[in-house]
Motif scaffolding. Sequence first.
Motif, PDB file in Angstrom:
ATOM      1  N   ASP A 492     123.448 -30.056 -69.689  1.00 23.57           N
ATOM      2  CA  ASP A 492     122.480 -29.169 -69.040  1.00 23.57           C
ATOM      3  C   ASP A 492     121.204 -29.053 -69.866  1.00 23.57           C
ATOM      4  O   ASP A 492     120.081 -29.034 -69.327  1.00 23.57           O
ATOM      5  CB  ASP A 492     123.103 -27.798 -68.819  1.00 23.57           C
ATOM      6  N   GLU A 496     117.093 -29.861 -69.096  1.00 24.87           N
ATOM      7  CA  GLU A 496     116.004 -28.917 -69.364  1.00 24.87           C
ATOM      8  C   GLU A 496     114.926 -29.565 -70.238  1.00 24.87           C
ATOM      9  O   GLU A 496     113.720 -29.375 -70.020  1.00 24.87           O
ATOM     10  CB  GLU A 496     116.567 -27.674 -70.057  1.00 24.87           C
ATOM     11  N   ARG A 499     112.636 -31.708 -68.227  1.00 30.17           N
ATOM     12  CA  ARG A 499     111.637 -30.914 -67.507  1.00 30.17           C
ATOM     13  C   ARG A 499     110.484 -30.536 -68.442  1.00 30.17           C
ATOM     14  O   ARG A 499     109.310 -30.584 -68.061  1.00 30.17           O
ATOM     15  CB  ARG A 499     112.298 -29.662 -66.934  1.00 30.17           C
TER      16      ARG A 499
END
Length: 567
Positions: A492, A496, A499
């Motif tokens: 995860d 992130e 991004r």
Amino acid sequence: MKNVKNAKKRRGLSIYLMQVLFALIPLIVGAVALTAMAVVQLNNSMEREVYERLEMTAIGAANYFEADIKSDTVAQDSESFAYVDSFSENGIDISLFKGDVSYVSSLKNENGSRDIGTTADSKIWETCQSGETVSKDHVLVGSEKYYVYYMPVYNLKGEVWGMAFAGESMSIVLAAENKVVLSSCIIAAVIIIIFAALAFMLAKRVANPIKKIASASGELSKGNLNINVHTKSNVTEIMSLIDSTRNLQSALTGAIETVKISAGNLSGAVVEVDEKTSHNVDSVSQINVAISEVAKTSHSVAESAQSMAEKAVELGKNIEHLNDNIVILKDASDEITAANHEASDYMETVLKSSDESVEAVNEISEKVLATNEAVSTISESVQMIDEIAKQTQLLSLNASIEAARAGEAGKGFAVVAESIKELAESSSENAAKIGEIVQKVTGISGQTVEVAEKVKNIIEAERGYISDTQNKFTVLSGAVDNSVEGINAITDMAAELDRIKDELTNATTDLGAISEELGASAEEVSASCATVTEACADTHGQTEEMRSINENLEEAVAFFGTGVSGQ
């Protein structure tokens, strides 16, 4: 005024106090250190003397009772008690232990009776039994702490019969030590006081001339040149300082006169320069504002562009490495999980096998014990056969005697008797062989039982190890599950980070607009610089005149510069 205030704030310790401190601090530290070392060495020396004194006393007591111990006639009589009490005047107590029990002693209980019948510490007694001595401190005897010394005493056979004890109260030794320590401290304090008085006297003789010189320098710094420096000193450096102060006073008097004349001429030139430069103030202000904006904007652009570019590249690499490592970790965690399950199954199988091994060993032990019982029965039968053989030999002997008495009629009976004798001897020999075999079988059976018991104990220990290993595999399984959860969380985080990388790319694009703003600001700065250049050309002539006046001032104060470098 500000310089005077700052000078007052910067004032520290006086030279008088510094000299006293430089003299006293090493003296005090040295005196304290030497006193402490002397006290430590004295304490060690007194402690060694105590143990030596106790050792000699214990040896003397052992020698005194040696003859009675070897003849086993040691008695709790008045003569023995008088001997041990004779050392009490010197603060030493003596005891003679028979074994580890006090037999003759000068120590007294709280009720006033002799401390007889008490048992010594088991470790001390074990040490003395091995032929070694024991010396200790802080040993509680009654309600007091003692220095003690124990030594073994021997009987006529050379065996340890008991112990000779000698002890001295620590309070007596500590009182003597404290007395010596107090004397050492008093001597050190007296020495420090004497040298402190000398240090104060010498510091005063050095500090007083320096104070006067400092006072004269203070007057010179206030502009008072009409002062007289009246002081003397026996220190060569201070006399040089006094002479330098007087020379400085004379030099300042002549230089100030020259400076006053030049200052009048410089004042007119400065007025003209001020008028010229006042017109340039606005332009310079605009330049400063524009330059500040350009500096801030360019600095921000440079840092942002550099930081974002580096971080974007580094972040892209880290994300790639992170994804690769996540795949490796996930595969490794799957392999560890499978291996952990297989190892747990193997542990179950080994544990069951160990249970079967224990049962098999128990069966072997039972069979061996049954064999021992059967062998015991055989041994009893062999003994019975041996007895029958002995009786048969006796019967054969009697038959031979009777056959001899019968003469010719008994010859046939004699042959039978001889055969019976041979049969009895053969039976006895075979019984003896069977007995030897039975003994060997019995010994082998006993060894077999011992081996079976050892195997059983080893298997029991292995079962404990297997159980502990199985528990550790259970803990490992939980840790693997936690690692899998952590790997999912890292996955995860990688998304992130991807991004964030996109956001950095967009920010880098915005830097182009900021660069265009910097170009516009640079043009404004260029225009302002042209205005300043024209103003500076007008002030150039006045600057030349000011430079000429300034050269006169430099010549007036050049003496001071030369004097400082010479120092």
